[in-house]
Scaffold this active site. Sequence first.
Site, mmCIF file in Angstrom:
data_model
loop_
_atom_site.group_PDB
_atom_site.id
_atom_site.type_symbol
_atom_site.label_atom_id
_atom_site.label_comp_id
_atom_site.label_asym_id
_atom_site.label_seq_id
_atom_site.Cartn_x
_atom_site.Cartn_y
_atom_site.Cartn_z
ATOM 1 N N HIS A 175 0.896 -1.246 0.040
ATOM 2 C CA HIS A 175 -0.031 -0.047 0.007
ATOM 3 C C HIS A 175 0.841 1.172 0.076
ATOM 4 C CE1 HIS A 175 -3.544 2.476 1.699
ATOM 5 N NE2 HIS A 175 -2.923 3.076 0.749
ATOM 6 N N HIS A 203 -0.483 8.970 -6.371
ATOM 7 C CA HIS A 203 -1.145 9.548 -5.079
ATOM 8 C C HIS A 203 -0.081 9.343 -3.929
ATOM 9 C CE1 HIS A 203 -3.938 9.696 -1.730
ATOM 10 N NE2 HIS A 203 -3.299 8.650 -1.225
ATOM 11 N N GLU A 204 0.567 8.041 -3.899
ATOM 12 C CA GLU A 204 1.420 7.556 -2.947
ATOM 13 C C GLU A 204 2.708 8.607 -2.819
ATOM 14 O OE1 GLU A 204 0.952 5.225 -0.287
ATOM 15 O OE2 GLU A 204 -1.146 5.471 -1.074
ATOM 16 N N PHE A 241 -2.676 5.428 -8.476
ATOM 17 C CA PHE A 241 -2.277 5.023 -7.314
ATOM 18 C C PHE A 241 -0.678 5.451 -6.785
ATOM 19 C CE2 PHE A 241 -1.520 0.924 -4.355
ATOM 20 C CZ PHE A 241 -1.874 1.667 -3.067
ATOM 21 N N LYS A 252 1.492 12.094 -1.823
ATOM 22 C CA LYS A 252 0.970 12.296 -0.284
ATOM 23 C C LYS A 252 2.233 11.945 0.533
ATOM 24 C CE LYS A 252 -2.433 10.995 2.760
ATOM 25 N NZ LYS A 252 -3.585 10.102 2.996
ATOM 26 N N HIS A 253 2.890 10.909 0.177
ATOM 27 C CA HIS A 253 3.848 10.294 1.305
ATOM 28 C C HIS A 253 5.066 10.637 0.925
ATOM 29 C CE1 HIS A 253 0.464 8.512 3.451
ATOM 30 N NE2 HIS A 253 0.064 8.029 2.151
#
Length: 227
Positions: free
Chosen positions: A62, A115-116, A112, A119-120
């Site tokens: 994830h 996004h990862e 995905f 955001k991170h």
Amino acid sequence: MAKATWFILVELLLLQCASYFCISQGYDFFYFVQMWPGSYCDTKRGCCYPSPGKPATNFTIHGLWPHFKNNTVPSNCNEKSHYDGTKILDLFSRMQQSWATLACPRNNGTRFWSHEWEKHGTCSESVLDQHSYFEAALNIKDKVNLLQILEDAGIRPDDKFYKVEDIKEAIKAGTGYNAAIECNSDPSRNAQLYQVYLCVDASGKDLIECPIIPRRKCNPSVQFPIF
Ligand code: AMP
């Protein structure tokens, strides 16, 4: 002392300040989070397999999430740093294999991963650039074969229920580290094994004992769905 020597001394002091005080790393450690695809899909929302087809029967990444020891979470740290697939072309097939997208509508994973990263990943960019960030996560995944560890302890994705304590014990025995478990619910409200959290040092290389154990909801006994 000559003026030029003073000037150099002041410059050196300013540089020291920049490296020790002014520039902070922006995080202390990572949560490395893997999910069981069968549990992501077995929900009211459902899932869509990625364009290359059904992912392998295995845990999938994830994310690799920077975190502070005071339990605050940095996010979206650099809005100018966008995901750039051309920087990780050599990792693409490993990404598809180990970091499968399950969101609908069906896609190749770019949404995905982007996004990862945004955001991170941008919050650990001072240490890991985009290529190193994704590669670090893939390398940890390869080092920690969670499914094998669980299967060796007799815990299999066979729709049966297992004690969360037994799952945690198996992961501790297989990796040497304590893990946190997150559950979700299937449409009949059965709790199922959803995500496993392990901690990784700030370099993104080695597992560590979690400075803060994430508290996630779970029942004492959870289903391990077939996938
Ligand atoms: P995060 O913000 O990193 O906690 O991730 C949450 C977002 O990622 C949500 O929008 C989820 O729908 C999405 N997400 C989580 N797991 C997956 C997955 N396996 N495939 C695609 N999207 C996912």
